[in-house]
Motif scaffolding. Structure first.
Motif, PDB file in Angstrom:
ATOM      1  N   ASN A   1     -67.343 -52.151 -91.969  1.00  0.00           N
ATOM      2  CA  ASN A   1     -68.749 -52.464 -91.816  1.00  0.00           C
ATOM      3  C   ASN A   1     -68.890 -53.969 -91.593  1.00  0.00           C
ATOM      4  N   GLU A   2     -69.698 -54.387 -90.630  1.00  0.00           N
ATOM      5  CA  GLU A   2     -69.820 -55.822 -90.323  1.00  0.00           C
ATOM      6  C   GLU A   2     -70.303 -56.615 -91.526  1.00  0.00           C
ATOM      7  N   GLU A   3     -71.089 -56.006 -92.396  1.00  0.00           N
ATOM      8  CA  GLU A   3     -71.620 -56.744 -93.543  1.00  0.00           C
ATOM      9  C   GLU A   3     -70.625 -56.800 -94.695  1.00  0.00           C
ATOM     10  N   GLU A   4     -69.561 -56.018 -94.618  1.00  0.00           N
ATOM     11  CA  GLU A   4     -68.602 -55.959 -95.722  1.00  0.00           C
ATOM     12  C   GLU A   4     -67.563 -57.045 -95.537  1.00  0.00           C
ATOM     13  N   LYS A   5     -67.812 -58.219 -96.135  1.00  0.00           N
ATOM     14  CA  LYS A   5     -66.921 -59.357 -95.947  1.00  0.00           C
ATOM     15  C   LYS A   5     -66.213 -59.766 -97.227  1.00  0.00           C
ATOM     16  N   ALA A   6     -66.446 -59.054 -98.311  1.00  0.00           N
ATOM     17  CA  ALA A   6     -65.806 -59.354 -99.586  1.00  0.00           C
ATOM     18  C   ALA A   6     -64.921 -58.180 -99.988  1.00  0.00           C
ATOM     19  N   TYR A   7     -63.777 -58.496-100.610  1.00  0.00           N
ATOM     20  CA  TYR A   7     -62.804 -57.470-100.945  1.00  0.00           C
ATOM     21  C   TYR A   7     -62.178 -57.786-102.297  1.00  0.00           C
ATOM     22  N   PHE A   8     -61.950 -56.739-103.098  1.00  0.00           N
ATOM     23  CA  PHE A   8     -61.071 -56.896-104.236  1.00  0.00           C
ATOM     24  C   PHE A   8     -59.640 -56.948-103.712  1.00  0.00           C
ATOM     25  N   LEU A   9     -58.864 -57.885-104.229  1.00  0.00           N
ATOM     26  CA  LEU A   9     -57.512 -58.072-103.705  1.00  0.00           C
ATOM     27  C   LEU A   9     -56.632 -56.855-103.950  1.00  0.00           C
TER      28      LEU A   9
END
Length: 717
Positions: A597-605
């Motif tokens: 998703n274009e808005e999904e820019k954060a991730y748990f490592l």
């Protein structure tokens, strides 16, 4: 010097173009201690009351940061880039940090407890519990406070047994019962000249504080307690790098390590005392020369402050042929009359007992002579006002290096209304922006002529770095005001890092509960425009839910942020501590793709280490804190490790069914997987356990539960 061209993050490009292949984005590489370091720490003397067989099991290693990658100024495309497999030699990037046996009591890296305490009153178990109730909120605050004070693994049936590891009470009892080190500075050895038996392992780092001859008050203190088997200094590392300090700019590099050490304990035969609580240090070594170890002294002026005051070294850059180290240092004494706040109380049988009147007389004792000052137990509690400072080390530097104020301070040392709160400020990071140093951290501001409070700030160079007057100008970061319409909304704000693009990251602590949490909210501030700071909230990613606690530890020059973040949204106020995990956030937009998703820019490592050929190995780790990232994309972190792998691949998985004592705390590197690899990287989020609700799952394991007391909501650059 870092390349300053703003570009799309390599991770953003990689994930946007990811195919359906099954492979992780990062592989996890544990950085283990060398055999010599492990044995040295394990074999040192420790308190007689504790179970010695537990020492090795309890010893944890923490990754505090990662060294910079190579940047090619002439041809930026040739700079190190592990995502693209360009000049990526992961053995050239060194992890640094410390080992610990137990809880630190008060964070070794905080100027005052938990940043907010310019009253300097959080110093006993009751006040620790009050802090937890008022600013954290779970219904386990009593256990949290006792863990911080009496040590991890304290005796719940008899607090006076002192079987806990670490703990603030050990410092208070050192006067009569001696002291043993809890934290040891370590750094990953990358020396290719075979200076150590094992390369790419964590090795112990000694500092000036381990040398009796470096103490200005040694004659009054007595004889140093430290020996090969008995160490009394606690030390941590905040930075490591290499700079050209040669007078002719020949390019010969001098390596540096910087951080914070406590003072060693000395004995006169009847008591044990130390000259100061914390001091910044720098170790310098150039090719073929012995290592020089420098003490970073407080600001010159007040003799009590110079001798007994503290300093903390946080970060450094090379500027005009010198190493500029920034941090904080004592510049004046605090209020010794306010003994009701400053002196710990004894609330349980066996707790140390201190005299209010003896504490109030400490400044007088100092003027009468060092023997009187260091012969009084209460003077070990001395408190000071601290400001943001820098130290300059050049070729030929020697001895103690005096701190210089970054900027003029126009506020009183003590709050004029009550004279109980003292001015506090700290420089947490420095970066060259357009070849000029810019510093970030926090400073004290006065609100409504009513109270002192800490606010995120930026210092910019406007004068001569080698001149007599403070050369920087300080400004408060806009958009983070502590009040709204005279209503208190924030407790404090703190800038944690800055990159060469002049982008600042930091945290703002909510004054009131939001979504059942006194949230520590993350922000980003563009110092180029001066517009208001922007919070990392649900408009940026659904990981940043309302009331979530986060801490952005570092930002690289590709505008990629790493840190720690709540991994669940359970009630913390009148509930329990939330489980936290390391995360990364990419500031640039991600082009549209079928995968993300274009808005999904954060991730748990943990979601970026799942899948592919390294998946089984990665399932041995759950990353609870990311602490540094370089421009090649390599991340330093600290993780829980389950030696045989967690029970399943889910986020909430237990280690061997949740058995106690089977997890360890380890330092790790996260190495990007080359996008040109045979199996292309792809983000494959870890599954959520069927019995759990997303972001409200069970705690990881028994160590994850117990370690919240040890972590103590650590604040790290």
């Amino acid at each position: 010097m870092q390349h300053k061209t703003l570009k799309l993050s390599a991770l953003a490009v990689l994930v946007a173009g990811a195919t359906g292949a099954n492979a992780a984005v990062y592989r996890v590489v544990e950085v283990v201690p060398s055999t010599e370091t492990q044995n040295a720490i394990d074999s040192r003397d420790y308190y007689n009351e504790v179970d010695k067989s537990e020492l090795s099991r309890r010893l944890g290693f923490y990754g505090q940061g990662i060294t910079a990658s190579n940047v090619n100024e002439a041809n930026p495309e040739d700079s190190d880039n592990c995502f693209k497999g360009i000049n990526c030699n992961v053995n050239n990037y060194s992890v640094f940090g410390e080992s610990r046996f137990g809880s630190d009591g008060i964070n070794y890296r905080d100027e005052v407890p938990f940043i907010l305490d310019n009253l300097q009153r959080i110093n006993d178990v009751r006040r620790l519990e009050n802090y937890c109730n008022s600013y954290l909120g779970p219904n386990t605050c009593q256990d949290w406070a006792r863990t911080q004070f009496y040590g991890q693994g304290y005796d719940t049936n008899s607090l006076s047994n002192r079987i806990g590891f670490g703990g603030l009470v050990r410092e208070y009892e050192a006067w009569t019962d001696n002291y043993f080190s809890n934290a040891t500075a370590v750094v990953e050895n990358l020396d290719q000249d075979n200076q150590a038996d094992e390369l790419n392992t964590l090795v112990e780092v000694s500092t000036f504080a381990d040398d009796e001859s470096t103490y200005s008050a040694s004659s009054a203190l007595g004889q140093i307690v430290d020996s090969e088997k008995h160490k009394t200094t606690n030390s941590v590392i905040n930075g490591k790098g290499a700079v050209d300090l040669s007078e002719d700019g020949s390019g010969e590099l001098t390596e540096y390590i910087l951080g914070i050490s406590s003072g060693a304990y000395f004995t006169d035969g009847s008591r044990n005392a130390r000259q100061f609580n914390k001091r910044g240090f720098v170790n310098l070594v150039s090719s073929g020369n012995p290592e020089d170890k420098f003490a970073l002294a407080p600001v010159e002026g007040d003799k009590l402050t110079e001798t007994a005051g503290q300093s903390l070294a946080w970060d450094a850059v090379e500027y005009n042929g010198q190493l500029l180290v920034v941090g904080s240092a004592s510049y004046d004494r605090s209020n010794f009359s306010d003994s009701d706040n400053k002196v710990p109380d004894d609330y349980n049988s066996g707790d140390p007992v201190f005299s209010d009147s003896a504490f109030r007389n400490c400044p007088t004792s100092f003027t009468e002579g060092l023997d009187s000052f260091y012969g009084t137990k209460e003077c070990q509690l001395s408190v000071f006002a601290n400001d943001g400072v820098f130290w300059s080390l050049k070729d030929g530097s020697s001895g103690n290096v005096a701190a210089k104020l970054l900027a003029e301070n126009n506020l009183n040392t003590l709050d004029p209304d009550e004279n109980d709160r003292s001015f506090q400020a700290s420089a947490r990071a420095i970066e060259l922006v357009n070849n000029q140093p810019v510093v970030v951290g926090y400073t004290t501001d006065r609100y409504d002529n009513d109270y002192y409070a800490m606010r995120a700030s930026v210092w910019e160079l406007t004068g001569d770095i080698n001149g007599e007057t403070p050369p920087f100008t300080r400004k408060l970061i806009p958009g983070l005001e502590l009040e709204r319409s005279s209503d208190r909304v924030l407790t404090y704000t703190l800038a944690t890092d800055i990159n060469a693009n002049n982008i600042v990251v930091g945290v703002a602590k909510n004054f009131r509960a939001e979504n059942r949490s006194y949230a520590e909210r993350m922000f980003v501030y563009d110092n180029n425009t001066g517009d208001n700071a922007q919070y990392l909230d649900s408009s940026k990613s659904n990981l940043f839910f309302t009331g979530s606690n986060g801490y952005p530890a570092a930002i690289n020059n590709n505008n990629q942020i790493v840190g720690r973040l709540d991994a669940e949204s359970v009630n913390q106020v009148n509930g329990r501590f939330r489980r936290q995990r390391g995360f990364t956030y990419i500031m640039e937009p991600i082009p549209g793709s079928n995968t993300l998703n274009e808005e999904e820019k954060a991730y748990f490592l943990d979601d970026l280490t799942n899948g592919g050929q390294y998946s089984d190995e990665a399932n041995k780790y759950r990353i609870f804190e990311a602490t540094g990232i370089n421009d090649a994309g390599v991340i330093s972190a600290t993780a829980y490790k389950c030696e045989d792998g967690y029970d399943d691949f889910s986020k909430e998985s237990f280690c061997q069914g949740g058995e106690p004592d089977v997890e360890r705390i380890v330092a790790v590197k996260l190495i990007p997987i080359d996008e040109n690899a045979e199996v292309a990287p792809k983000i494959e989020p870890r599954p959520t356990a069927e019995s759990s609700v997303e972001r409200q799952g069970a705690s990881l394991g028994m160590l994850a539960l117990g370690f919240l007391g040890l972590l103590g909501f650590r604040r790290r650059k």
